[in-house]
Design a protein around this motif. Sequence first.
Motif, PDB file in Angstrom:
ATOM      1  N   LEU A 162      -4.545  10.403   2.822  1.00  0.00           N
ATOM      2  CA  LEU A 162      -3.619   9.779   2.590  1.00  0.00           C
ATOM      3  C   LEU A 162      -3.163  10.525   1.536  1.00  0.00           C
ATOM      4  O   LEU A 162      -2.604  11.186   0.881  1.00  0.00           O
ATOM      5  CB  LEU A 162      -4.860   8.666   1.753  1.00  0.00           C
ATOM      6  N   PRO A 163      -1.910   9.638   0.908  1.00  0.00           N
ATOM      7  CA  PRO A 163      -0.853   9.847   0.271  1.00  0.00           C
ATOM      8  C   PRO A 163      -1.840  10.224  -0.757  1.00  0.00           C
ATOM      9  O   PRO A 163      -2.680  10.393  -1.631  1.00  0.00           O
ATOM     10  CB  PRO A 163      -0.331   8.214  -0.450  1.00  0.00           C
ATOM     11  N   GLY A 164      -0.599  11.728  -1.470  1.00  0.00           N
ATOM     12  CA  GLY A 164      -2.042  12.358  -2.569  1.00  0.00           C
ATOM     13  C   GLY A 164      -2.908  13.584  -2.194  1.00  0.00           C
ATOM     14  O   GLY A 164      -2.699  14.006  -3.359  1.00  0.00           O
ATOM     15  N   HIS A 165      -2.601  13.442  -1.296  1.00  0.00           N
ATOM     16  CA  HIS A 165      -3.870  14.227  -0.756  1.00  0.00           C
ATOM     17  C   HIS A 165      -3.181  15.890  -1.228  1.00  0.00           C
ATOM     18  O   HIS A 165      -2.472  16.398  -0.982  1.00  0.00           O
ATOM     19  CB  HIS A 165      -3.437  14.746   1.262  1.00  0.00           C
ATOM     20  N   VAL A 166      -4.278  16.436  -1.427  1.00  0.00           N
ATOM     21  CA  VAL A 166      -3.897  18.054  -1.731  1.00  0.00           C
ATOM     22  C   VAL A 166      -3.326  19.059  -0.588  1.00  0.00           C
ATOM     23  O   VAL A 166      -3.564  18.876  -0.140  1.00  0.00           O
ATOM     24  CB  VAL A 166      -5.832  19.064  -2.397  1.00  0.00           C
ATOM     25  N   PRO A 167      -2.632  19.562  -1.141  1.00  0.00           N
ATOM     26  CA  PRO A 167      -1.219  20.338  -0.225  1.00  0.00           C
ATOM     27  C   PRO A 167      -2.683  21.550   0.627  1.00  0.00           C
ATOM     28  O   PRO A 167      -3.651  22.295  -0.346  1.00  0.00           O
ATOM     29  CB  PRO A 167      -0.554  21.498  -1.248  1.00  0.00           C
ATOM     30  N   MET A 168      -2.657  21.666   2.088  1.00  0.00           N
ATOM     31  CA  MET A 168      -2.954  22.422   2.571  1.00  0.00           C
ATOM     32  C   MET A 168      -2.716  22.681   4.068  1.00  0.00           C
ATOM     33  O   MET A 168      -1.532  22.069   4.446  1.00  0.00           O
ATOM     34  CB  MET A 168      -4.821  22.390   3.159  1.00  0.00           C
ATOM     35  N   ILE A 169      -2.855  23.966   4.610  1.00  0.00           N
ATOM     36  CA  ILE A 169      -2.806  24.028   5.906  1.00  0.00           C
ATOM     37  C   ILE A 169      -3.779  23.688   6.571  1.00  0.00           C
ATOM     38  O   ILE A 169      -4.635  24.729   7.025  1.00  0.00           O
ATOM     39  CB  ILE A 169      -1.946  25.155   5.990  1.00  0.00           C
ATOM     40  N   MET A 222       1.151  -1.254  -0.225  1.00  0.00           N
ATOM     41  CA  MET A 222       0.263   0.038   0.117  1.00  0.00           C
ATOM     42  C   MET A 222       1.302   1.218   0.092  1.00  0.00           C
ATOM     43  O   MET A 222       2.048   1.053   0.482  1.00  0.00           O
ATOM     44  CB  MET A 222      -0.870   0.176   1.555  1.00  0.00           C
ATOM     45  N   ALA A 223       0.354   2.503  -0.895  1.00  0.00           N
ATOM     46  CA  ALA A 223       0.909   3.662  -0.737  1.00  0.00           C
ATOM     47  C   ALA A 223       1.300   4.385   0.638  1.00  0.00           C
ATOM     48  O   ALA A 223       0.248   4.360   1.401  1.00  0.00           O
ATOM     49  CB  ALA A 223       0.700   4.647  -1.906  1.00  0.00           C
ATOM     50  N   THR A 224       2.986   4.918   1.066  1.00  0.00           N
ATOM     51  CA  THR A 224       2.374   5.497   2.183  1.00  0.00           C
ATOM     52  C   THR A 224       2.422   7.352   1.943  1.00  0.00           C
ATOM     53  O   THR A 224       3.348   7.338   0.863  1.00  0.00           O
ATOM     54  CB  THR A 224       3.694   4.996   3.391  1.00  0.00           C
ATOM     55  N   PHE A 225       3.483   7.601   2.660  1.00  0.00           N
ATOM     56  CA  PHE A 225       3.954   8.754   2.745  1.00  0.00           C
ATOM     57  C   PHE A 225       4.377   9.567   4.293  1.00  0.00           C
ATOM     58  O   PHE A 225       3.860   8.751   4.871  1.00  0.00           O
ATOM     59  CB  PHE A 225       2.696  10.135   2.237  1.00  0.00           C
ATOM     60  N   GLU A 226       5.025  10.582   4.233  1.00  0.00           N
ATOM     61  CA  GLU A 226       6.169  10.344   5.786  1.00  0.00           C
ATOM     62  C   GLU A 226       5.540  11.128   6.824  1.00  0.00           C
ATOM     63  O   GLU A 226       4.817  12.535   6.475  1.00  0.00           O
ATOM     64  CB  GLU A 226       7.482  11.436   5.604  1.00  0.00           C
ATOM     65  N   LEU A 227       5.027  10.371   8.258  1.00  0.00           N
ATOM     66  CA  LEU A 227       4.252  12.055   9.305  1.00  0.00           C
ATOM     67  C   LEU A 227       5.320  12.168  10.495  1.00  0.00           C
ATOM     68  O   LEU A 227       6.020  11.212  10.529  1.00  0.00           O
ATOM     69  CB  LEU A 227       3.370  10.626   9.451  1.00  0.00           C
ATOM     70  N   GLU A 228       5.202  13.763  10.634  1.00  0.00           N
ATOM     71  CA  GLU A 228       5.718  13.958  11.168  1.00  0.00           C
ATOM     72  C   GLU A 228       5.178  14.899  12.575  1.00  0.00           C
ATOM     73  O   GLU A 228       4.127  16.092  12.349  1.00  0.00           O
ATOM     74  CB  GLU A 228       7.180  15.238  11.194  1.00  0.00           C
ATOM     75  N   LEU A 229       4.765  14.044  13.547  1.00  0.00           N
ATOM     76  CA  LEU A 229       4.120  14.802  14.839  1.00  0.00           C
ATOM     77  C   LEU A 229       5.841  15.564  15.583  1.00  0.00           C
ATOM     78  O   LEU A 229       6.418  14.660  16.195  1.00  0.00           O
ATOM     79  CB  LEU A 229       3.095  13.618  15.434  1.00  0.00           C
ATOM     80  N   VAL A 230       5.261  16.929  15.555  1.00  0.00           N
ATOM     81  CA  VAL A 230       6.067  17.188  16.693  1.00  0.00           C
ATOM     82  C   VAL A 230       5.345  18.430  17.842  1.00  0.00           C
ATOM     83  O   VAL A 230       4.318  19.115  17.629  1.00  0.00           O
ATOM     84  CB  VAL A 230       7.687  18.920  15.744  1.00  0.00           C
ATOM     85  N   SER A 231       5.720  18.398  18.646  1.00  0.00           N
ATOM     86  CA  SER A 231       6.107  19.253  20.166  1.00  0.00           C
ATOM     87  C   SER A 231       6.570  20.035  20.423  1.00  0.00           C
ATOM     88  O   SER A 231       8.408  20.069  19.757  1.00  0.00           O
ATOM     89  CB  SER A 231       4.892  17.923  21.072  1.00  0.00           C
ATOM     90  N   PRO A 232       6.430  20.674  21.519  1.00  0.00           N
ATOM     91  CA  PRO A 232       8.087  21.860  22.129  1.00  0.00           C
ATOM     92  C   PRO A 232       9.012  21.336  22.301  1.00  0.00           C
ATOM     93  O   PRO A 232       9.695  21.433  22.379  1.00  0.00           O
ATOM     94  CB  PRO A 232       6.835  22.753  22.438  1.00  0.00           C
ATOM     95  N   GLU A 233       8.681  20.322  22.841  1.00  0.00           N
ATOM     96  CA  GLU A 233       9.703  19.245  23.476  1.00  0.00           C
ATOM     97  C   GLU A 233      10.267  18.492  22.440  1.00  0.00           C
ATOM     98  O   GLU A 233      11.631  18.232  23.024  1.00  0.00           O
ATOM     99  CB  GLU A 233       9.254  18.607  24.507  1.00  0.00           C
ATOM    100  N   LYS A 234       9.530  17.646  22.200  1.00  0.00           N
ATOM    101  CA  LYS A 234      10.945  16.871  21.387  1.00  0.00           C
ATOM    102  C   LYS A 234       9.842  16.172  20.000  1.00  0.00           C
ATOM    103  O   LYS A 234       8.571  17.134  19.200  1.00  0.00           O
ATOM    104  CB  LYS A 234      10.877  15.838  21.985  1.00  0.00           C
ATOM    105  N   LEU A 235      10.791  15.884  18.411  1.00  0.00           N
ATOM    106  CA  LEU A 235      10.195  15.289  17.818  1.00  0.00           C
ATOM    107  C   LEU A 235       9.125  13.899  18.129  1.00  0.00           C
ATOM    108  O   LEU A 235      10.342  12.515  18.920  1.00  0.00           O
ATOM    109  CB  LEU A 235      10.655  14.950  16.183  1.00  0.00           C
ATOM    110  N   LEU A 236       8.154  13.233  18.476  1.00  0.00           N
ATOM    111  CA  LEU A 236       7.446  12.449  18.594  1.00  0.00           C
ATOM    112  C   LEU A 236       7.087  11.069  17.875  1.00  0.00           C
ATOM    113  O   LEU A 236       6.979  10.214  17.934  1.00  0.00           O
ATOM    114  CB  LEU A 236       6.639  12.924  19.182  1.00  0.00           C
TER     115      LEU A 236
END
Length: 137
Positions: A35-42, A1-15
């Motif tokens: 999901l992979p290929g999602h339209v860019p947004m904030i 299955m297709a994947t994408f990179e997930l980063e979860l960051v808090s002020p203390e550290k990279l979780l």
Amino acid sequence: MATFELELVSPEKLLLSRPVEMVIIPAAEGDMGVLPGHVPMIVTLRGGVISVRENGQETERMFVRGGFAEVGPTRVTVLADTAVPVANLSRAEAERLIETAERDYQAAAANDTPEKREAAMNHLLAMRAMKDAAQAA
């Protein structure tokens, strides 16, 4: 299955930083599946649970109090105000935080600007979401 990179960051550290199949984030407008290929947004995050899916099953659940997420076709970066594994949440602590947040909101409703009242209400809602997540754990 297709994947994408997930980063979860808090002020203390990279979780968290790894390829995932899907993530569900508590966007201010409602829960949002990515999901992979999602339209860019904030998007702005509200208090709630981030759910990570890998190999067809949920592998991580993290409570976030708020923050932002930058979504793209190959990467999602979550900048959380606070992030705690759902398994580490305490219902008793959440109830105590709700009481404090309710007092803060009542004080803001009586004396402060609309922006401060909104911030106090958002904090109260986040603490209620924390309690709900703690009960579900």
